[in-house]
Design an enzyme around this catalytic site. Structure first.
Site, short mmCIF file in Angstrom:
data_model
loop_
_atom_site.label_atom_id
_atom_site.label_comp_id
_atom_site.label_asym_id
_atom_site.label_seq_id
_atom_site.Cartn_x
_atom_site.Cartn_y
_atom_site.Cartn_z
N ASP A 90 0.85 -1.20 0.00
CA ASP A 90 0.00 0.00 0.00
C ASP A 90 0.88 1.24 0.00
O ASP A 90 2.10 1.14 0.03
CB ASP A 90 -0.96 0.01 1.21
CG ASP A 90 -0.23 -0.26 2.52
OD1 ASP A 90 0.99 0.00 2.59
OD2 ASP A 90 -0.87 -0.73 3.46
N ASP A 103 1.37 4.72 1.99
CA ASP A 103 0.99 5.55 3.14
C ASP A 103 1.46 6.98 2.94
O ASP A 103 2.59 7.23 2.54
CB ASP A 103 1.62 4.98 4.42
CG ASP A 103 1.25 3.53 4.63
OD1 ASP A 103 0.05 3.23 4.73
OD2 ASP A 103 2.17 2.67 4.67
N ASP A 157 9.41 3.06 13.65
CA ASP A 157 9.98 1.88 14.30
C ASP A 157 11.39 1.51 13.85
O ASP A 157 12.31 1.39 14.65
CB ASP A 157 9.02 0.67 14.18
CG ASP A 157 8.50 0.43 12.77
OD1 ASP A 157 8.90 1.17 11.84
OD2 ASP A 157 7.69 -0.51 12.60
#
Ligand code: ATP
Ligand code: MG
Length: 396
Positions: free
Chosen positions: A61, A63, A137
């Site tokens: 996808d 983002d 992260d």
């Protein structure tokens, strides 16, 4: 690596090095970014799209990240809505496609809320692109694509890590995994999917902190389990989960059976099929996945109940017990539980062959139950030729 050791001046990577072409970017994301920039905001593509495209893979996808707040995004982008509480984002819909738009966040303490164990409960503390880069992260997930200049902006050295196939936390792994233990599962998923090595400290902390997974909400654990097993890398992810002792936290009712040859064969055959179906763009259902993962526990429980000579139908009672136990760790939504039970109960129906076969063929769970039956036979169970019988019945 501690955060103060990072050089905060970003590296700008040109197209001649990152090789992402404008035509690869999906239309919906382009249009969202254009609308936000025309309204005076900054907007970039971040995360999986940039990472996977640089590696030459097809991203899942796209983002988008911006300095507009969720409410401002909602005012600029038609057909969008704010979702989430712990972490507010905006979903923008174009046809069937949903694009996630998030607002730059900073990891400072103002709007963050933590549990006594240091787990981040809420993070709606907005910031600028640089602060946003440092709260992500892993370094390879912190690359920003500016679609007007077609440049990748790298604050943390993610591009170099990507070229060296290294997964590295941003900041200290112990802290980053503690504040959100789901990052442990994400690390395993990225390692398996992208064939990366884990940086030493990250690897050590995963072993040490895996027990914190029980602090993650049951719903998030369920969602992450689906991402791990239904995105085309289920076989390698299951092996990595075993290597890092994660199965006992996420799938405790499956864990013990992965060592039994027969059950292991069934589970891994199912995961192989799942990966194949994913790459063929065929549908994948959580109910089939869990009916396989929990099947050995069901058989065991049914056997236990049978030996007690109880009068209530055994599979039905055993399935309630198994699902209840599993749900203590990772709650499966009720409608999925219902389908799992139907797939299990139909395993008995499919063995009583000639009786009511027309009705059985029309059952809404027939296809899944039949696939399961074939899987069991292929994994070595002798079901008296039931699979062949149904295969002929379908094609007649
Ligand atoms: P994919 O979508 O291919 O699974 P992704 O990296 O895009 O991988 P998403 O869940 O879509 O994963 O998240 C988008 C980005 O948001 C990530 O790349 C990362 O920068 C950031 N992110 C997601 N989850 C976390 C988390 N738990 N902690 C910190 N940052 C996160
Ligand atoms: Mg993504």
């Amino acid at each position: 690596m501690a955060l103060d050791q990072y050089n905060k001046r970003p590296e700008i990577i040109k197209i001649s090095h990152h090789h992402i072409e404008s035509k690869q970017i999906d239309k919906a994301a382009k249009s969202i970014i254009n609308q936000l920039t025309e309204a005076g905001f900054e907007a970039f593509i971040v995360g999986g799209f940039v990472r996977d495209s640089i590696l030459g893979l097809k991203p899942k996808d796209c983002d988008v990240v911006t300095n507009a707040t969720p409410e401002e995004i909602k005012n600029v982008i038609p057909r969008s809505r704010v979702i989430g509480r712990r972490f507010k984002i905006v979903h923008a819909r174009a046809g069937k496609k949903i694009t996630e738009i998030s607002t730059f966040r900073s990891s400072s303490q103002r709007e963050t809320k933590r549990s006594h164990k240091g787990i981040l409960l809420r993070d709606n503390n907005y910031g600028n692109i640089e602060e946003d880069a440092f709260r992500r992260d892993f370094t390879i997930n912190s690359l920003y694509l500016d679609i007007t200049k077609m440049e990748v902006i790298d604050f943390i050295g993610g591009f170099k890590d990507l070229q060296n196939n290294i997964l590295r936390s941003i900041g200290e792994s112990s802290l980053r995994l503690t504040e959100d233990p789901v990052r442990i599962l994400r690390a395993i998923r990225f390692k398996a999917k992208l064939n990366l090595s884990l940086e030493t400290e990250l690897e050590k902390e995963i072993f040490k902190l895996a027990y914190l997974l029980k602090e993650v909400s049951s719903g998030r654990r369920y969602e992450e389990t689906l991402k791990m097993f239904l995105t085309g890398n289920a076989v390698s992810i299951m092996s990595e989960m075993q290597n890092y002792n994660i199965t006992e936290h996420l799938l405790p009712l499956t864990k013990g059976y992965l060592r039994a040859k027969k059950d292991r064969r069934l589970i891994f055959n199912a995961l192989k099929n799942t990966d194949k179906r994913f790459h063929q763009n065929k549908t994948l259902t959580p109910s089939f996945l869990f009916s396989v993962l929990l099947w050995p526990a069901l058989i065991n429980k049914t056997g236990e109940l049978n030996s007690k000579k109880e009068k209530i139908p055994k599979v039905s009672k055993a399935s309630n017990i198994v699902l209840r136990r599993h749900n203590e760790h990772c709650f499966i939504p009720n409608r999925i539980q219902k389908s799992i039970k139907e797939i299990w109960e139909m395993q008995i129906m499919l063995l009583r062959i000639p009786e009511k076969s027309k009705m059985t063929l029309k059952h809404k769970r027939f296809r899944a139950a039949y696939d399961f039956l074939i899987l069991r036979e292929k994994s070595g169970e002798n079901l008296g030729g039931a699979g062949d019988w149904w295969t002929k019945k379908i094609s007649s």
